[in-house]
Motif scaffolding. Structure first.
Motif, PDB file in Angstrom:
ATOM      1  N   LEU A 117       0.857  -1.179   0.000  1.00  0.00           N
ATOM      2  CA  LEU A 117       0.000   0.000   0.000  1.00  0.00           C
ATOM      3  C   LEU A 117       0.897   1.234   0.000  1.00  0.00           C
ATOM      4  O   LEU A 117       1.868   1.303   0.760  1.00  0.00           O
ATOM      5  N   PHE A 118       0.555   2.198  -0.848  1.00  0.00           N
ATOM      6  CA  PHE A 118       1.440   3.327  -1.090  1.00  0.00           C
ATOM      7  C   PHE A 118       0.644   4.625  -1.090  1.00  0.00           C
ATOM      8  O   PHE A 118      -0.185   4.857  -1.966  1.00  0.00           O
ATOM      9  N   SER A 119       0.904   5.467  -0.083  1.00  0.00           N
ATOM     10  CA  SER A 119       0.254   6.769  -0.001  1.00  0.00           C
ATOM     11  C   SER A 119       1.206   7.905  -0.360  1.00  0.00           C
ATOM     12  O   SER A 119       0.788   9.050  -0.493  1.00  0.00           O
ATOM     13  N   GLY A 120       2.503   7.563  -0.469  1.00  0.00           N
ATOM     14  CA  GLY A 120       3.521   8.591  -0.617  1.00  0.00           C
ATOM     15  C   GLY A 120       4.015   9.113   0.718  1.00  0.00           C
ATOM     16  O   GLY A 120       5.008   9.838   0.785  1.00  0.00           O
ATOM     17  N   GLY A 121       3.308   8.755   1.791  1.00  0.00           N
ATOM     18  CA  GLY A 121       3.679   9.202   3.127  1.00  0.00           C
ATOM     19  C   GLY A 121       4.834   8.410   3.708  1.00  0.00           C
ATOM     20  O   GLY A 121       5.182   7.329   3.227  1.00  0.00           O
ATOM     21  N   LYS A 122       5.416   8.956   4.764  1.00  0.00           N
ATOM     22  CA  LYS A 122       6.605   8.372   5.365  1.00  0.00           C
ATOM     23  C   LYS A 122       6.377   6.971   5.908  1.00  0.00           C
ATOM     24  O   LYS A 122       7.251   6.104   5.781  1.00  0.00           O
ATOM     25  N   ASP A 123       5.209   6.707   6.507  1.00  0.00           N
ATOM     26  CA  ASP A 123       4.972   5.406   7.132  1.00  0.00           C
ATOM     27  C   ASP A 123       4.880   4.295   6.094  1.00  0.00           C
ATOM     28  O   ASP A 123       5.445   3.211   6.273  1.00  0.00           O
ATOM     29  N   SER A 124       4.151   4.550   5.003  1.00  0.00           N
ATOM     30  CA  SER A 124       4.009   3.502   3.984  1.00  0.00           C
ATOM     31  C   SER A 124       5.357   3.200   3.340  1.00  0.00           C
ATOM     32  O   SER A 124       5.680   2.043   3.048  1.00  0.00           O
ATOM     33  N   LEU A 125       6.191   4.222   3.128  1.00  0.00           N
ATOM     34  CA  LEU A 125       7.488   3.992   2.510  1.00  0.00           C
ATOM     35  C   LEU A 125       8.466   3.326   3.474  1.00  0.00           C
ATOM     36  O   LEU A 125       9.281   2.497   3.067  1.00  0.00           O
ATOM     37  N   TYR A 126       8.375   3.657   4.755  1.00  0.00           N
ATOM     38  CA  TYR A 126       9.258   2.998   5.720  1.00  0.00           C
ATOM     39  C   TYR A 126       8.883   1.520   5.859  1.00  0.00           C
ATOM     40  O   TYR A 126       9.772   0.655   5.944  1.00  0.00           O
TER      41      TYR A 126
ATOM     42  N   LEU B 284       0.477  -8.675   1.191  1.00  0.00           N
ATOM     43  CA  LEU B 284       0.178  -7.253   1.144  1.00  0.00           C
ATOM     44  C   LEU B 284       0.952  -6.567   2.260  1.00  0.00           C
ATOM     45  O   LEU B 284       0.895  -7.002   3.414  1.00  0.00           O
ATOM     46  N   VAL B 285       1.663  -5.497   1.930  1.00  0.00           N
ATOM     47  CA  VAL B 285       2.436  -4.728   2.914  1.00  0.00           C
ATOM     48  C   VAL B 285       1.687  -3.445   3.247  1.00  0.00           C
ATOM     49  O   VAL B 285       1.173  -2.767   2.354  1.00  0.00           O
ATOM     50  N   ALA B 286       1.625  -3.103   4.536  1.00  0.00           N
ATOM     51  CA  ALA B 286       0.984  -1.856   4.946  1.00  0.00           C
ATOM     52  C   ALA B 286       1.762  -1.232   6.093  1.00  0.00           C
ATOM     53  O   ALA B 286       2.513  -1.920   6.798  1.00  0.00           O
ATOM     54  N   GLY B 287       1.575   0.076   6.288  1.00  0.00           N
ATOM     55  CA  GLY B 287       2.327   0.812   7.299  1.00  0.00           C
ATOM     56  C   GLY B 287       1.500   1.276   8.474  1.00  0.00           C
ATOM     57  O   GLY B 287       1.772   2.339   9.047  1.00  0.00           O
ATOM     58  N   ASP B 288       0.487   0.497   8.855  1.00  0.00           N
ATOM     59  CA  ASP B 288      -0.332   0.865  10.015  1.00  0.00           C
ATOM     60  C   ASP B 288       0.480   0.717  11.295  1.00  0.00           C
ATOM     61  O   ASP B 288       1.340  -0.159  11.414  1.00  0.00           O
ATOM     62  N   ILE B 289       0.166   1.564  12.273  1.00  0.00           N
ATOM     63  CA  ILE B 289       0.894   1.511  13.541  1.00  0.00           C
ATOM     64  C   ILE B 289      -0.063   1.315  14.719  1.00  0.00           C
ATOM     65  O   ILE B 289       0.054   0.360  15.479  1.00  0.00           O
ATOM     66  N   LEU B 290      -1.033   2.210  14.864  1.00  0.00           N
ATOM     67  CA  LEU B 290      -1.900   2.169  16.041  1.00  0.00           C
ATOM     68  C   LEU B 290      -3.374   1.909  15.730  1.00  0.00           C
ATOM     69  O   LEU B 290      -4.133   1.563  16.637  1.00  0.00           O
ATOM     70  N   VAL B 291      -3.791   2.101  14.493  1.00  0.00           N
ATOM     71  CA  VAL B 291      -5.225   2.029  14.182  1.00  0.00           C
ATOM     72  C   VAL B 291      -5.630   0.578  13.918  1.00  0.00           C
ATOM     73  O   VAL B 291      -5.458   0.052  12.810  1.00  0.00           O
ATOM     74  N   GLU B 292      -6.169  -0.064  14.954  1.00  0.00           N
ATOM     75  CA  GLU B 292      -6.495  -1.489  14.866  1.00  0.00           C
ATOM     76  C   GLU B 292      -7.564  -1.781  13.827  1.00  0.00           C
ATOM     77  O   GLU B 292      -7.551  -2.835  13.190  1.00  0.00           O
ATOM     78  N   ALA B 293      -8.489  -0.834  13.624  1.00  0.00           N
ATOM     79  CA  ALA B 293      -9.559  -1.053  12.641  1.00  0.00           C
ATOM     80  C   ALA B 293      -8.992  -1.193  11.228  1.00  0.00           C
ATOM     81  O   ALA B 293      -9.503  -1.978  10.423  1.00  0.00           O
ATOM     82  N   HIS B 294      -7.938  -0.442  10.924  1.00  0.00           N
ATOM     83  CA  HIS B 294      -7.297  -0.558   9.608  1.00  0.00           C
ATOM     84  C   HIS B 294      -6.724  -1.951   9.416  1.00  0.00           C
ATOM     85  O   HIS B 294      -6.906  -2.584   8.369  1.00  0.00           O
ATOM     86  N   VAL B 295      -6.015  -2.435  10.431  1.00  0.00           N
ATOM     87  CA  VAL B 295      -5.386  -3.751  10.347  1.00  0.00           C
ATOM     88  C   VAL B 295      -6.442  -4.843  10.231  1.00  0.00           C
ATOM     89  O   VAL B 295      -6.314  -5.766   9.424  1.00  0.00           O
ATOM     90  N   ALA B 296      -7.503  -4.724  11.013  1.00  0.00           N
ATOM     91  CA  ALA B 296      -8.581  -5.724  10.953  1.00  0.00           C
ATOM     92  C   ALA B 296      -9.214  -5.756   9.566  1.00  0.00           C
ATOM     93  O   ALA B 296      -9.504  -6.827   9.026  1.00  0.00           O
ATOM     94  N   GLY B 297      -9.426  -4.583   8.981  1.00  0.00           N
ATOM     95  CA  GLY B 297     -10.006  -4.515   7.646  1.00  0.00           C
ATOM     96  C   GLY B 297      -9.102  -5.143   6.597  1.00  0.00           C
ATOM     97  O   GLY B 297      -9.569  -5.856   5.703  1.00  0.00           O
ATOM     98  N   LEU B 298      -7.802  -4.890   6.702  1.00  0.00           N
ATOM     99  CA  LEU B 298      -6.858  -5.470   5.744  1.00  0.00           C
ATOM    100  C   LEU B 298      -6.728  -6.981   5.924  1.00  0.00           C
ATOM    101  O   LEU B 298      -6.582  -7.715   4.941  1.00  0.00           O
ATOM    102  N   LYS B 299      -6.776  -7.451   7.164  1.00  0.00           N
ATOM    103  CA  LYS B 299      -6.755  -8.901   7.407  1.00  0.00           C
ATOM    104  C   LYS B 299      -7.947  -9.571   6.742  1.00  0.00           C
ATOM    105  O   LYS B 299      -7.828 -10.661   6.154  1.00  0.00           O
ATOM    106  N   ASP B 300      -9.104  -8.930   6.831  1.00  0.00           N
ATOM    107  CA  ASP B 300     -10.312  -9.473   6.221  1.00  0.00           C
ATOM    108  C   ASP B 300     -10.165  -9.556   4.706  1.00  0.00           C
ATOM    109  O   ASP B 300     -10.502 -10.581   4.095  1.00  0.00           O
TER     110      ASP B 300
END
Length: 210
Positions: free
Chosen positions: A6-15, A84-100
């Protein structure tokens, strides 16, 4: 293992992408989601810049409009990847959605930053030479004077001293970034022009980079 990131151009996704590639994961594909939100997305508003950054990394970019039901799943199916690679850190709902989503298409979810301390991750990112331009702020947390500010190793201490209780990485949506320089790019980028806009509690910029 082959993956799409996943690529937003932001620092977290690139790291996150940087970390999985260091582990030996092959990432030839990037996927940018156009979110279905009631306010503007600084990332989606800067799609032309994202195309330039993807090209600099030699990676294929797929853009998915989240308003189209099933488009995300179909895009993942079409890419012939294992994870699938993602740069989530604290938002559990994002991770749960991607796991689904990953469970529907048989992919592994790689979240190298998940549940890490955001101050530590901030230090790691900018000690590596990342330079990140602030492209959007939630006006409840930060003023529009921060638009166009570049966070770097040189400015990071000053930035942290001035943002108060705001999360160092903007993990609660306080601010958004576009990465101008990082180890993944063929070259560093500079801002050619900035156009400032405000809508629905967000102030953001449309950026031209060279």
């Amino acid at each position: 293992m082959k993956a799409v990131s996943l690529f937003s151009g932001g620092k977290d996704s690139l790291y996150a992408l940087h970390l999985v590639e260091k582990r030996g994961v092959k990432v030839d594909h990037l996927l940018t989601l156009i979110p279905n939100l009631p306010w503007p997305s600084p990332h989606a508003e800067n799609m032309e810049a994202l195309k330039i950054l993807a090209k600099s990394m030699g990676k294929h970019l797929t853009i998915v409009d989240f308003k189209k039901e099933g488009a995300f799943v179909e895009a993942l199916k079409s890419l012939n990847v294992d994870a699938l690679v993602a740069g989530d850190i604290l938002v559990e709902a994002h991770v749960a959605g991607l796991k689904d989503v990953c469970s529907k298409v048989g992919l592994e979810l790689l979240e190298p930053l998940y549940r890490r301390d955001t101050s530590e991750v901030f230090d790691e990112i900018f000690s590596l030479g990342f330079r990140a331009l602030i492209t959007g702020v939630n006006l409840k947390y930060l003023g529009e004077e921060w638009l166009g500010y570049i966070i770097s190793k040189e400015t990071s201490a000053s930035f942290l001293s001035k943002i108060g209780s705001v999360d160092p990485l903007g993990e609660n949506g306080e601010f958004h970034t576009l990465t101008l320089e990082c180890p993944l790019y063929a070259k560093p980028f500079k801002v050619e022009s900035l156009e400032k806009k405000t809508a629905k509690g967000m102030a953001y910029v449309i950026v031209s980079i060279v």
